[in-house]
Design an enzyme around this catalytic site. Sequence first.
Site, short mmCIF file in Angstrom:
data_model
loop_
_atom_site.label_atom_id
_atom_site.label_comp_id
_atom_site.label_asym_id
_atom_site.label_seq_id
_atom_site.Cartn_x
_atom_site.Cartn_y
_atom_site.Cartn_z
N LYS A 1 4.09 -24.20 36.43
CA LYS A 1 4.10 -24.85 35.12
C LYS A 1 2.98 -25.89 35.03
O LYS A 1 2.72 -26.62 35.99
CB LYS A 1 5.46 -25.53 34.92
CG LYS A 1 5.67 -26.13 33.54
CD LYS A 1 7.04 -26.81 33.47
CE LYS A 1 7.36 -27.33 32.09
NZ LYS A 1 8.69 -27.99 32.05
N SER B 1 11.69 -26.21 28.33
CA SER B 1 10.28 -26.26 28.10
C SER B 1 9.47 -25.33 29.03
O SER B 1 8.32 -25.01 28.72
CB SER B 1 9.78 -27.69 28.29
OG SER B 1 9.94 -28.12 29.63
N SER C 1 15.18 -27.72 31.12
CA SER C 1 13.92 -26.98 30.95
C SER C 1 13.63 -25.91 31.99
O SER C 1 12.67 -25.17 31.84
CB SER C 1 12.75 -27.96 30.91
OG SER C 1 12.70 -28.60 29.67
#
Lengths: 104, 485
Positions: B85, B160, B184
């Site tokens: 990420k 997210s 997330s």
Amino acid sequence: MKITREDALRVAELAHLDLTEAEIEMFSRQLDSILTYVEKLNEVDTTNVEPMAQVAPPAASGQAAAGTPLRQDKPTPCDVVSDVLAGAPDASPPYFRVPRVIER
Amino acid sequence: MIMTPTSNGHDWTIDSVREALADKRISARELTAEFCQRIERRNPELNAYLALSPERAYRQADYLDGLVARGEDLPSLAGLPLAVKDVLSTKGIVTTCASHILEGYRPPFDATAVERLERAGAILLGKTNCDEFAMGGSNENSAYGPVRNPLAMDRVPGGSSGGSAAAVAAGMAVAALGTDTGGSVRQPGSFCGIPAMMPTYGRVSRYGLIAFASSLDRVGPFARNVRDLALIMGTIAGGDRMDSTAAAVPVPDYVGGLDAPVKGLRIGVPTDYFAEGLNSAVREKIEAGISLLEQLGCVRTALRMPHTEYAVATYYLIATAEASSNLARYDGVRYGLRASGGTLMEMYRKTRGAGFGAEVKRRIMLGTYALSAGYYDAYYLKAQKVRALIARDFAEAFGQVDAIVTPTSPVPPFRLGEHASDPLAMYLADIYTVTGSLAGVPGISVPCGRTQGLPVGLQIFGQPFGEARVLQLAHAFEKAGGAQV
């Protein structure tokens, strides 16, 4: 209305945010509805409750290595100035350059 | 169109990759090339990756191929094609947090979790899309465009960490790292039909994780099966001299504990998580999932966790307050974007106004308000007290049960744009994940059937530092066919 246009402007000032007219209008409205929602916390009796600022580390008892150990406060070489300045939008090694702050 | 995660050719796992390398059925270079091709093929439509790191990937591949050629032992995760990420720092590789304010930023160091995985032989393929600064539950808040759900192209992948989840689900990586502040990792895992884990707060170092809310942020993995999650957890967990909140609690053998019998384990089902707002099809699947655990010999216990309904309000005050403080560092001086302004203050304001997207500004505004003079006690302090009560709900529950089982999300993956205009409605969908975030406990989301082709996730919470138990239950559930209930 909990949040007026003036409130939104004051908060934007505190947060160093340059907002457009449309953003000020939108955020005032949205913050108002969010703050109305979070009022439900007032239903909870928190008398004598200690605020929880962070998750408590595991107790050190039993496990010698548990807890959140701090390393010794001993200086070690840290030669990162050029690496760090490489990412700066305006560097003047060994400094970051910014608009004038102090008037002569 | 609904696609299955297995429609992308060979399903590599961590062990099958390592074995194929050791047996010389494929070289690490060929494997890397295969994944680069998969990314080239799928990424234009999915937008899961923001940046690729082929140089670094091939350098690692060559190192591994050298080990094979010399007949040396391969490290535990040798060849693992990994996605990371874009809020985790990677030395020399652009790291933007999916924000314009960090456009072009190349960190001078690696996050500890990334470093540990690479040291164990993982191949870093690239950086994945996410909601800007990890703020969102749909990946629609990225400054670089939304990610699509590989299982249903008109739907969001969750957020997210939507890019990491989509990359693994679409076969563009075998595993990925995400970060979980309020759900997330778990929620996008649920939306993309793959297992995903949020470790205990302090179990994995946050060094190199670009901060959103420091008392809540955690690094956690996505994989195609629970065993792979356990392998990654065993590699990234443990103390770190670069993060004093990374607890030096010994890391157990997660993989070794996976097959321990679950018979007799007490699973708590909090009635508060099955109240209004839960989609009926999701409820049906979760009930079927709990029945499956009962068939495996787990003992179901009804629980009350009475402060659950206050978790969203508590979370959005604490997380935004911490964010408003953490994001003060983006001022155009040290990295990323700088807008021109005549005075220093004007430069700050213009840089931040131009660099942050709407959701980030909204949260900075809310957090700044909650911390401002005259409102601190009413909002921030009050939220911290309710947080203590939510943590107490968990502590009391774990006096009675070994694990807590709930839905991960109250709804299946929704359509792109469906909730874009109403931030509060979006926040309310975080109800089942933010509780565990506030309490600091570990949680996993594991696939639990589908409704109209869309995946449902079952969430399992464990005691602090009890990842082994959570993984063990999730593994038993998966093996018993949990994904098909």
